[in-house]
Design an enzyme around this catalytic site. Structure first.
Site, PDB file in Angstrom:
ATOM      1  N   SER A  66      48.042  52.276  30.970  1.00  0.00           N
ATOM      2  CA  SER A  66      47.075  51.639  30.054  1.00  0.00           C
ATOM      3  C   SER A  66      46.417  52.739  29.237  1.00  0.00           C
ATOM      4  O   SER A  66      46.407  53.909  29.665  1.00  0.00           O
ATOM      5  CB  SER A  66      46.003  50.917  30.876  1.00  0.00           C
ATOM      6  OG  SER A  66      44.923  50.531  30.059  1.00  0.00           O
ATOM      7  N   TYR A 100      39.616  50.452  37.692  1.00  0.00           N
ATOM      8  CA  TYR A 100      40.887  50.266  36.972  1.00  0.00           C
ATOM      9  C   TYR A 100      41.342  51.591  36.350  1.00  0.00           C
ATOM     10  O   TYR A 100      42.490  52.005  36.508  1.00  0.00           O
ATOM     11  CB  TYR A 100      40.685  49.205  35.894  1.00  0.00           C
ATOM     12  CG  TYR A 100      41.916  48.861  35.092  1.00  0.00           C
ATOM     13  CD1 TYR A 100      43.009  48.230  35.679  1.00  0.00           C
ATOM     14  CD2 TYR A 100      41.999  49.162  33.731  1.00  0.00           C
ATOM     15  CE1 TYR A 100      44.131  47.902  34.938  1.00  0.00           C
ATOM     16  CE2 TYR A 100      43.123  48.831  32.980  1.00  0.00           C
ATOM     17  CZ  TYR A 100      44.182  48.196  33.589  1.00  0.00           C
ATOM     18  OH  TYR A 100      45.300  47.880  32.856  1.00  0.00           O
TER      19      TYR A 100
HETATM   20  N1  LIG Z   1      47.131  42.951  28.920  1.00  0.00           N
HETATM   21  C1  LIG Z   1      46.493  44.049  28.671  1.00  0.00           C
HETATM   22  O1  LIG Z   1      45.596  44.066  27.824  1.00  0.00           O
HETATM   23  C2  LIG Z   1      46.886  45.328  29.378  1.00  0.00           C
HETATM   24  C3  LIG Z   1      46.491  46.543  28.803  1.00  0.00           C
HETATM   25  C4  LIG Z   1      46.865  47.733  29.416  1.00  0.00           C
HETATM   26  C5  LIG Z   1      47.640  47.704  30.566  1.00  0.00           C
HETATM   27  N2  LIG Z   1      47.999  46.515  31.133  1.00  0.00           N
HETATM   28  C6  LIG Z   1      48.819  46.552  32.348  1.00  0.00           C
HETATM   29  O2  LIG Z   1      49.947  45.717  32.188  1.00  0.00           O
HETATM   30  C7  LIG Z   1      50.440  45.331  33.468  1.00  0.00           C
HETATM   31  C8  LIG Z   1      50.780  43.856  33.442  1.00  0.00           C
HETATM   32  O3  LIG Z   1      49.593  43.107  33.246  1.00  0.00           O
HETATM   33  P1  LIG Z   1      49.488  41.908  32.214  1.00  0.00           P
HETATM   34  O4  LIG Z   1      48.537  42.329  31.155  1.00  0.00           O
HETATM   35  O5  LIG Z   1      50.820  41.437  31.832  1.00  0.00           O
HETATM   36  O6  LIG Z   1      48.660  40.846  33.087  1.00  0.00           O
HETATM   37  P2  LIG Z   1      49.109  39.546  33.896  1.00  0.00           P
HETATM   38  O7  LIG Z   1      49.613  38.509  32.956  1.00  0.00           O
HETATM   39  O8  LIG Z   1      47.932  39.227  34.732  1.00  0.00           O
HETATM   40  O9  LIG Z   1      50.328  40.029  34.790  1.00  0.00           O
HETATM   41  C9  LIG Z   1      50.134  40.810  35.941  1.00  0.00           C
HETATM   42  C10 LIG Z   1      51.295  40.581  36.865  1.00  0.00           C
HETATM   43  O10 LIG Z   1      51.142  41.441  38.020  1.00  0.00           O
HETATM   44  C11 LIG Z   1      51.333  40.639  39.152  1.00  0.00           C
HETATM   45  N3  LIG Z   1      50.715  41.195  40.350  1.00  0.00           N
HETATM   46  C12 LIG Z   1      49.413  41.429  40.621  1.00  0.00           C
HETATM   47  N4  LIG Z   1      49.286  41.941  41.851  1.00  0.00           N
HETATM   48  C13 LIG Z   1      50.539  42.033  42.379  1.00  0.00           C
HETATM   49  C14 LIG Z   1      51.076  42.483  43.589  1.00  0.00           C
HETATM   50  N5  LIG Z   1      50.296  42.928  44.584  1.00  0.00           N
HETATM   51  N6  LIG Z   1      52.419  42.435  43.774  1.00  0.00           N
HETATM   52  C15 LIG Z   1      53.236  41.975  42.802  1.00  0.00           C
HETATM   53  N7  LIG Z   1      52.787  41.514  41.624  1.00  0.00           N
HETATM   54  C16 LIG Z   1      51.455  41.544  41.418  1.00  0.00           C
HETATM   55  C17 LIG Z   1      50.787  39.269  38.790  1.00  0.00           C
HETATM   56  O11 LIG Z   1      51.281  38.294  39.709  1.00  0.00           O
HETATM   57  P3  LIG Z   1      50.587  36.868  39.937  1.00  0.00           P
HETATM   58  O12 LIG Z   1      51.145  35.958  38.885  1.00  0.00           O
HETATM   59  O13 LIG Z   1      51.012  36.487  41.320  1.00  0.00           O
HETATM   60  O14 LIG Z   1      49.113  37.052  39.791  1.00  0.00           O
HETATM   61  C18 LIG Z   1      51.359  39.139  37.389  1.00  0.00           C
HETATM   62  O15 LIG Z   1      52.722  38.781  37.441  1.00  0.00           O
HETATM   63  C19 LIG Z   1      49.354  45.721  34.479  1.00  0.00           C
HETATM   64  O16 LIG Z   1      49.758  46.873  35.186  1.00  0.00           O
HETATM   65  C20 LIG Z   1      48.148  46.025  33.603  1.00  0.00           C
HETATM   66  O17 LIG Z   1      47.289  46.954  34.187  1.00  0.00           O
HETATM   67  C21 LIG Z   1      47.633  45.332  30.561  1.00  0.00           C
END
Ligand SMILES: NC(=O)c1ccc[n+]([C@@H]2O[C@H](COP(=O)([O-])OP(=O)(O)OC[C@H]3O[C@@H](n4cnc5c(N)ncnc54)[C@H](OP(=O)(O)O)[C@@H]3O)[C@@H](O)[C@H]2O)c1
Length: 286
Positions: free
Chosen positions: A142, A155
Site C-alpha cells: 500500500s 495497518y
Molecule cells: N482498496 C484500497 O484502497 C487498498 C489500498 C492499498 C492497499 N490495499 C491492499 O489490497 C489488498 C486487498 O484488499 P482490497 O482493497 O481488495 O479489500 P477487500 O475487498 O476487503 O479484499 C480483501 C480480501 O482479503 C481477504 N482476507 C482478509 N483476511 C484474510 C485471511 N486471514 N485469509 C485469507 N483472506 C483474507 C478478504 O476475505 P473475506 O472476503 O473473507 O473478508 C478479501 O477477499 C489488501 O492487502 C489491502 O491492504 C487496498
C-alpha cells in the site's frame, strides 16, 4: 503449444483479488483463486461467468493465518504437478485506530494477516519456485507501506514490515530467476472501506482520549470523494506478471503518487503539517 501459465491469488473473494483473478483468466492464465470463506465464492463465480472465464478459475479454501491450510494448498499444487508462474499475496484488511487505543491483540491480528500471512504463504511456495527456477511473487502492499497516515499505525506498520521483508527477499531470489514485486495502491473502491474496514474497540470507546479526534477523522472519511475503480490495480498486476523483468515497486492512484511526491519534495515539517491537516484529526489546528 505454450504451456498454460498458473497464478495463485490470496483473498480472491472481493476487491483487487477478485478482479485480478478474472483479469488473468481473461488473459488465458489458469487461476487458483483462494479465499478463507468458500461461502463467499458466488461473487467471483458470477464475475468470471459474466466474463466467460469461469472454466479457467479454480476456487480453493485458504486462510492466510492458518499454517496447516497453507501447507496443504502448497502440497496439493506440487502433487498435481501444477507449475507456479505467479503468487499474488493480496489478502489483507485495515485496522484503523489511534495507536494508544489499539490493543496488543488487535495489533497482532493486523500483523498475522497482512504480514505473517503473506510471509508464510510465500515461504510455503518457495521450494517449488526454487525448483522451477522462475516465477513472480507480487506482494500487495500500500502507499501506507511507504508513508504512514494518522489513525492507521497498525495497518502502516504491517505494510512497512511487508516492504522490508519483500525488498530483502527480492535480492535473495534475484539470481534464482524469481521476481519479487511490491504493489502500492492508494485508495481504491473495494470492500476494505466497508465490510472489511475495522476500527479498534478502544478508539470507539467514548472515554478514549482520542474520541473527539476520531469523530472529526470519521467525518473526513465519510465526506471523501468516491474512490477510483480498482480494475486499474488488477490490470497493473496482470502487466507485472507478464513482464519478465519487473521493477521492485509499482504505485497506483493519483493520491498515492501525489503523497509520495510531496514526501520526497517538501521539507519534512511542511509535509507533516499537511498530513495532519488533511486527516482532519485536529480540526483547523493542524
Ligand atoms: N482498496 C484500497 O484502497 C487498498 C489500498 C492499498 C492497499 N490495499 C491492499 O489490497 C489488498 C486487498 O484488499 P482490497 O482493497 O481488495 O479489500 P477487500 O475487498 O476487503 O479484499 C480483501 C480480501 O482479503 C481477504 N482476507 C482478509 N483476511 C484474510 C485471511 N486471514 N485469509 C485469507 N483472506 C483474507 C478478504 O476475505 P473475506 O472476503 O473473507 O473478508 C478479501 O477477499 C489488501 O492487502 C489491502 O491492504 C487496498
Amino acid at each position: 503449444m505454450a504451456q498454460e501459465r498458473v497464478a495463485l491469488i490470496t483473498g480472491a473473494s472481493s476487491g483487487f483479488g477478485l478482479l485480478t483473478a478474472v483479469t488473468l483468466a481473461r488473459r488465458e492464465w489458469r487461476v487458483l483463486a483462494t479465499m478463507r470463506d468458500l461461502t463467499r465464492r458466488e461473487r467471483l463465480e458470477s464475475a468470471a461467468r459474466a466474463a466467460g472465464v469461469l472454466g479457467r478459475i479454480e476456487i480453493l479454501a485458504l486462510d492466510v493465518t492458518d499454517l496447516e491450510q497453507i501447507a496443504g494448498v502448497a502440497a496439493t499444487v506440487a502433487a498435481r504437478g501444477l507449475r507456479m508462474d505467479a503468487l499474488v499475496n493480496n489478502a489483507g484488511f485495515a485496522m484503523a485506530g489511534f495507536a494508544d487505543d489499539v490493543t496488543d491483540a488487535e495489533l497482532r491480528r493486523q500483523f498475522d494477516t497482512n504480514f505473517f500471512g503473506a510471509a508464510a504463504v510465500t515461504r510455503a511456495f518457495l521450494p517449488q519456485l526454487r525448483r522451477q527456477g522462475f516465477g513472480h511473487i507480487v506482494m500487495v502492499s500500500s502507499v501506507s507501506g511507504r508513508s504512514a497516515f494518522p489513525g492507521m499505525s497498525s495497518y502502516s506498520a504491517s505494510k512497512f514490515a511487508m516492504e522490508g521483508w519483500s525488498e530483502s527477499l527480492r535480492l535473495e531470489l534475484k539470481s534464482l530467476g524469481i521476481q519479487v514485486v511490491l504493489v502500492e495502491p492508494g485508495a481504491f473502491e473495494t470492500d476494505i472501506w466497508t465490510r472489511n474496514g475495522t476500527l479498534s474497540e478502544g478508539t470507539l470507546d467514548p472515554r478514549s482520549p482520542n474520541a473527539a479526534r476520531v469523530e472529526r477523522w470519521k467525518k473526513g472519511i465519510e465526506g471523501a470523494k468516491k474512490q477510483p475503480d480498482a480494475q486499474v490495480v488488477a490490470d497493473g498486476i496482470a502487466a507485472i506478471l507478464e513482464d519478465p523483468k519487473p521493477r521492485l515497486r509499482y504505485v497506483y492512484g493519483r493520491d498515492a503518487k501525489m503523497a509520495l511526491m510531496m514526501r520526497r519534495l517538501l521539507p519534512s515539517d511542511v509535509f507533516e503539517r499537511l498530513m495532519v491537516k488533511y486527516s482532519g484529526i485536529d480540526g483547523n489546528a493542524g
